[in-house]
Motif scaffolding. Structure first.
Motif, PDB file in Angstrom:
ATOM      1  N   LEU A 253       0.829  -1.205   0.000  1.00 46.16           N
ATOM      2  CA  LEU A 253       0.000   0.000   0.000  1.00 46.16           C
ATOM      3  C   LEU A 253       0.866   1.259   0.000  1.00 46.16           C
ATOM      4  O   LEU A 253       0.553   2.248  -0.683  1.00 46.16           O
ATOM      5  N   MET A 254       1.960   1.238   0.759  1.00 49.03           N
ATOM      6  CA  MET A 254       2.847   2.392   0.809  1.00 49.03           C
ATOM      7  C   MET A 254       3.473   2.684  -0.547  1.00 49.03           C
ATOM      8  O   MET A 254       3.534   3.838  -0.991  1.00 49.03           O
ATOM      9  N   ARG A 255       3.928   1.642  -1.221  1.00 52.10           N
ATOM     10  CA  ARG A 255       4.538   1.833  -2.545  1.00 52.10           C
ATOM     11  C   ARG A 255       3.508   2.311  -3.555  1.00 52.10           C
ATOM     12  O   ARG A 255       3.790   3.172  -4.400  1.00 52.10           O
ATOM     13  N   SER A 256       2.302   1.752  -3.484  1.00 55.35           N
ATOM     14  CA  SER A 256       1.238   2.176  -4.400  1.00 55.35           C
ATOM     15  C   SER A 256       0.890   3.640  -4.192  1.00 55.35           C
ATOM     16  O   SER A 256       0.671   4.385  -5.158  1.00 55.35           O
TER      17      SER A 256
ATOM     18  N   ILE B  90       4.663   3.545  11.486  1.00 55.86           N
ATOM     19  CA  ILE B  90       5.556   2.953  10.483  1.00 55.86           C
ATOM     20  C   ILE B  90       5.560   3.860   9.269  1.00 55.86           C
ATOM     21  O   ILE B  90       4.514   4.297   8.788  1.00 55.86           O
ATOM     22  N   THR B  91       6.750   4.170   8.760  1.00 49.71           N
ATOM     23  CA  THR B  91       6.892   5.051   7.595  1.00 49.71           C
ATOM     24  C   THR B  91       7.407   4.254   6.392  1.00 49.71           C
ATOM     25  O   THR B  91       8.033   3.207   6.551  1.00 49.71           O
ATOM     26  N   PRO B  92       7.143   4.750   5.178  1.00 50.20           N
ATOM     27  CA  PRO B  92       7.424   3.966   3.973  1.00 50.20           C
ATOM     28  C   PRO B  92       8.912   3.688   3.753  1.00 50.20           C
ATOM     29  O   PRO B  92       9.778   4.453   4.202  1.00 50.20           O
ATOM     30  N   PRO B  93       9.214   2.610   3.039  1.00 50.38           N
ATOM     31  CA  PRO B  93      10.601   2.344   2.641  1.00 50.38           C
ATOM     32  C   PRO B  93      11.055   3.357   1.602  1.00 50.38           C
ATOM     33  O   PRO B  93      10.217   4.016   0.969  1.00 50.38           O
ATOM     34  N   PRO B  94      12.366   3.492   1.421  1.00 47.89           N
ATOM     35  CA  PRO B  94      12.861   4.430   0.408  1.00 47.89           C
ATOM     36  C   PRO B  94      12.400   4.021  -0.993  1.00 47.89           C
ATOM     37  O   PRO B  94      12.067   2.846  -1.232  1.00 47.89           O
ATOM     38  N   PRO B  95      12.345   4.956  -1.921  1.00 50.18           N
ATOM     39  CA  PRO B  95      11.983   4.612  -3.308  1.00 50.18           C
ATOM     40  C   PRO B  95      12.938   3.570  -3.874  1.00 50.18           C
ATOM     41  O   PRO B  95      14.121   3.538  -3.532  1.00 50.18           O
ATOM     42  N   ARG B  96      12.419   2.744  -4.742  1.00 46.94           N
ATOM     43  CA  ARG B  96      13.261   1.716  -5.353  1.00 46.94           C
ATOM     44  C   ARG B  96      14.207   2.342  -6.362  1.00 46.94           C
ATOM     45  O   ARG B  96      13.898   3.305  -7.012  1.00 46.94           O
TER      46      ARG B  96
END
Length: 370
Positions: A267-270, A364-370
């Motif tokens: 969901l975070m990446r989307s 919880i916060t999102p992972p870094p961009p890919r």
């Protein structure tokens, strides 16, 4: 087989009484006639009671807990919403409170159970989609949304910064919040969940037309919809359109951690790719694995992709750290750290039910961009 008995508990929240219906497997009857300040007591289940959903497809032991009570972590998160503060010891008065952050926003609650947290957030002004397995959605969530729908047409409504979810019901509280329930199984894709919700919505629409009792059916969408495509368009939401994720007391078994974390990070990446949003997740969790701090993550912050000491020490041995079926909070943090997420402690509260245990609230916060 004995009938499934229901009980109603009442939770005061910012000047309104939220009514939460649950399965009464303990026979305590609830507290519908007197507002409570906590969840109903967790007594032993009747020996003769049989879960009517036991043989449903996709049903599990974990799902049974969604019907029977408001769990302690859900109460803690609800009180945090009510207080309007930033968390324990936050020195920055400019940091927005959780209540102000959800107001007018589309909130997705995962593993809603009986739905107290989501309904409370809606009462505070959020547009909430409560989600769970289909049996829980149909068994208690729709009912509890209906129990707390505003019936006052003159109630003052606050302005909203985001569009409500489709088929949402206006929740009492006078803050413009709405709530809808929808199927979401973490072990399946979001697209599959939307298909399952379409089937459920069609079935409920048929049943509502056949119902001659005068009972109101919440969350069935546009009553003028003429065909199946119109029904789906008016009832089914895309969970990826959320602006904040919330979850309480839905991670108590080890087997739930990876599907949950995968769903949240997806969901975070989307949100980042579709809408340019850095999607946060507020998670309330009571550690049932150990007493007096054993197995706890270190209080504080963890930057994305950087594990704090407690989480780092467990990330390489997660799943092998003992404790039986119950997952320690440090393993939950470690699972998110492994996926590149950041985290911060919002609150740590001693359990009022079991001495030595604690309820943890994290962001919880999102992972870094890919």
């Amino acid at each position: 087989m004995p009938e499934c008995r229901l009980a109603t508990d009442v939770f005061p929240f910012r000047g309104v009484d939220l009514r939460i219906v649950r399965r009464d497997i303990s026979g305590d009857g609830g507290d519908a006639d007197a507002a409570s300040t906590g969840a109903a007591s967790n007594q032993s289940a009747d020996d003769d009671w049989v879960d009517p959903n036991f043989f449903d497809e996709g049903y599990s032991v974990a799902a049974t807990t969604g019907f029977c009570r408001v769990w302690e972590g859900a109460e803690v998160l609800t009180r945090l919403l009510e207080e309007g503060c930033n968390g324990d010891g936050d020195p920055d008065a400019s940091t927005p409170s959780l209540r102000s952050r959800v107001a007018g926003k589309r909130v997705l609650e995962l593993g809603s159970g009986v739905g107290l947290c989501g309904i409370a957030a809606a009462s505070a002004g959020a547009h909430v989609m409560c989600t769970d397995l289909e049996a829980v959605v149909e068994g208690v969530l729709y009912r509890n949304i209906g129990e707390n729908t505003s019936t006052d047409d003159d109630e003052v409504q606050a302005a909203s910064s985001s569009q409500p979810w489709r088929a949402g019901e206006r929740i009492k509280g006078g803050n413009g919040g709405t709530c809808v329930a929808q199927v979401l199984d973490w072990t399946k894709s979001i697209d599959d969940a939307m298909v399952a919700q379409g089937r459920l919505c069609r079935r409920r629409r048929v049943l509502s037309r056949e119902d001659t009792s005068g009972t109101r059916w919440p969350c069935i969408g546009d009553g003028t919809a003429a065909d199946d495509d119109d029904v789906v368009a008016s009832c089914v939401n895309d969970p990826r359109d959320c602006e904040l994720v919330m979850a309480a007391e839905c991670l108590w078994l080890r087997e739930l951690v990876d599907p949950f974390c995968d769903t949240v990070t997806s969901l975070m990446r989307s949100a980042r790719e579709r809408d340019g949003i850095e999607l946060p997740c507020v998670l309330s969790f009571r550690d049932r694995s150990s007493k007096n701090g054993e197995g706890h993550a270190e209080a504080g912050d963890g930057s994305p992709g950087v594990a704090p000491a407690a989480a780092a020490s467990s990330s390489s041995s997660r799943g092998d750290s003992g404790g039986g079926a119950f997952v320690p909070v440090r393993d939950v943090v470690a699972a998110f750290v492994e996926r590149g997420c950041g985290w911060r402690t919002v609150r740590v509260s001693p359990s009022t039910e079991d001495e030595g245990y604690h309820v943890h609230v994290f962001e919880i916060t999102p992972p870094p961009p890919r």
